[in-house]
Design an enzyme around this catalytic site. Structure first.
Site, PDB file in Angstrom:
ATOM      1  N   CYS A  93      83.288 -69.419 -29.162  1.00  8.86           N
ATOM      2  CA  CYS A  93      83.812 -70.449 -28.131  1.00  8.86           C
ATOM      3  C   CYS A  93      82.479 -70.436 -27.160  1.00  8.86           C
ATOM      4  O   CYS A  93      82.558 -71.877 -26.653  1.00  8.86           O
ATOM      5  CB  CYS A  93      85.084 -70.347 -27.787  1.00  8.86           C
ATOM      6  SG  CYS A  93      86.277 -70.062 -29.177  1.00  8.86           S
ATOM      7  N   HIS A 116      85.319 -74.779 -21.772  1.00  4.31           N
ATOM      8  CA  HIS A 116      85.746 -74.685 -23.077  1.00  4.31           C
ATOM      9  C   HIS A 116      87.362 -75.177 -23.295  1.00  4.31           C
ATOM     10  O   HIS A 116      88.395 -74.681 -22.501  1.00  4.31           O
ATOM     11  CB  HIS A 116      85.926 -73.431 -23.549  1.00  4.31           C
ATOM     12  CG  HIS A 116      86.362 -72.902 -25.017  1.00  4.31           C
ATOM     13  ND1 HIS A 116      86.291 -73.482 -25.840  1.00  4.31           N
ATOM     14  CD2 HIS A 116      87.162 -71.787 -25.027  1.00  4.31           C
ATOM     15  CE1 HIS A 116      86.936 -73.100 -27.105  1.00  4.31           C
ATOM     16  NE2 HIS A 116      87.659 -71.924 -26.585  1.00  4.31           N
ATOM     17  N   ASN A 168      91.611 -76.451 -30.266  1.00  3.34           N
ATOM     18  CA  ASN A 168      90.513 -75.764 -29.739  1.00  3.34           C
ATOM     19  C   ASN A 168      89.327 -75.869 -31.039  1.00  3.34           C
ATOM     20  O   ASN A 168      89.688 -75.401 -32.050  1.00  3.34           O
ATOM     21  CB  ASN A 168      90.951 -74.286 -29.708  1.00  3.34           C
ATOM     22  CG  ASN A 168      89.864 -73.183 -29.541  1.00  3.34           C
ATOM     23  OD1 ASN A 168      88.615 -73.658 -29.528  1.00  3.34           O
ATOM     24  ND2 ASN A 168      90.174 -71.951 -28.871  1.00  3.34           N
TER      25      ASN A 168
END
Length: 331
Positions: free
Chosen positions: A116, A258, A288
């Site tokens: 990520c 993020h 996500n």
């Protein structure tokens, strides 16, 4: 080493697959509910790739939009970096597939795996190539095809992840350009690697019938521990970037974090006493998307008019590894 040049963000773009996977769809697959997911994550739906659609296809669509925004063509590119943990193949690199699909000249192209945090890592690397005068125009992309890699019997992971791609064109700035990358910082803490990982499928535990039967090839996550470390590392990375740039939270126009979980975003905001209305949040509609989440969120806010040229923006991320990083830039 004294930097010879500065880096600017010349163009941005993103792409989300057309198919949408809602919380109500997930209710039919695993023991969960729409309200439970929203309460704990803020996610309402996420996007899912079409059958036969690869990570490279997502990157190409995002890259074409970023190139158009930068008023450049693929022939202007010197380097392509794709941040992903869900590339088209184990080899070759997805970036090489992107290179030929875009019609770029015979340029350097490689993938970067930092989960990520991957896009921030890619920006950090590209910034070094620009600063040292090696290249002038670099495509960096974050892209993931994670709906094919999660176990839809595991509520811990399957509710979180979606597919998509975001891209930026980073270029050498002119001597008079004040809208440049101010600082980038990246870190890793490998001692926590097993908090979020694919246990099998690599060379240590190759694919086998036993692996498939046990589900060890699917993503595994320890959510509570990840939440704790995510909040800590993202806040620390933010402070590091601000200190390096001689700025304070009050100087920022936007934080683009993020997009992991709305509760994590709120926890990071609380660390700075920073207003949520100045944090770009798209997790409710994308889920996500790992390495893709920051450039997708950035592009969405740019397209709808929230992010404007000349603004001071802080990017921050964490991911499997555990990796973390930040970038401070004037857009």
């Amino acid at each position: 080493m004294t930097s010879q040049f500065k880096t600017r963000i010349a163009g941005v773009g993103s792409y989300l697959p057309e198919q949408v996977l809602t919380n109500y769809d997930l209710e039919k697959m695993v023991e969960t509910s729409h309200d439970w997911i929203v309460q704990r994550t803020g996610i309402v739906h996420r996007h899912k790739v079409a059958e036969g659609e690869g990570t490279s296809d997502l990157v190409v669509k995002a890259a074409e939009r970023a190139l158009k925004d930068a008023n450049l063509t693929a022939q202007d590119l010197d380097l392509i970096i794709v941040a992903t943990v869900s590339g088209d193949y184990r080899m070759p690199a997805t970036a090489c597939i992107v290179q030929t699909k875009l019609g770029a000249k015979n340029v350097m192209a490689f993938d970067l795996a930092a989960a990520c945090t991957g896009f921030v890592y890619a920006l950090h690397v590209a910034d070094q190539f620009i600063k040292t005068g090696v290249y002038k125009n670099i495509l960096i992309a974050g892209a993931e095809n994670l709906t094919k890699l999660v176990n839809y019997k595991d509520r811990e992971t399957c509710i979180l992840f979606g597919d998509g791609a975001g891209a930026m064109i980073v270029s050498r700035a002119s001597n008079t350009d004040e809208n440049t990358v101010i600082s980038t910082h990246c870190h890793a803490e490998g001692a926590h690697a097993e908090l979020l990982w694919f246990e099998a499928g690599g060379t240590k535990i190759p694919f086998s019938q036993e692996v498939l039967d046990s589900g060890k090839h699917f993503m595994k996550m320890k959510g509570k521990e990840i939440f704790k470390h995510a909040t800590r590392t993202m806040a620390a990375a933010c402070y590091e970037a601000l200190d390096a740039g001689g700025k304070t939270p009050a100087d920022l126009d936007w934080i683009v974090p993020h997009q992991a979980n709305q509760r994590i975003t709120e926890a990071v905001a609380n660390q700075f006493e920073f207003p949520m209305e100045k944090i770009v949040s798209t997790v409710h509609e994308t889920g996500n998307t790992s390495a893709a989440s920051i450039p997708i969120a950035f592009d969405m806010a740019y397209r709808d008019g929230r992010i404007k040229r000349g603004q001071l923006i802080l990017l921050t991320a964490f991911g499997s590894g555990l990796t973390s990083g930040s970038a401070l830039l004037r857009f």
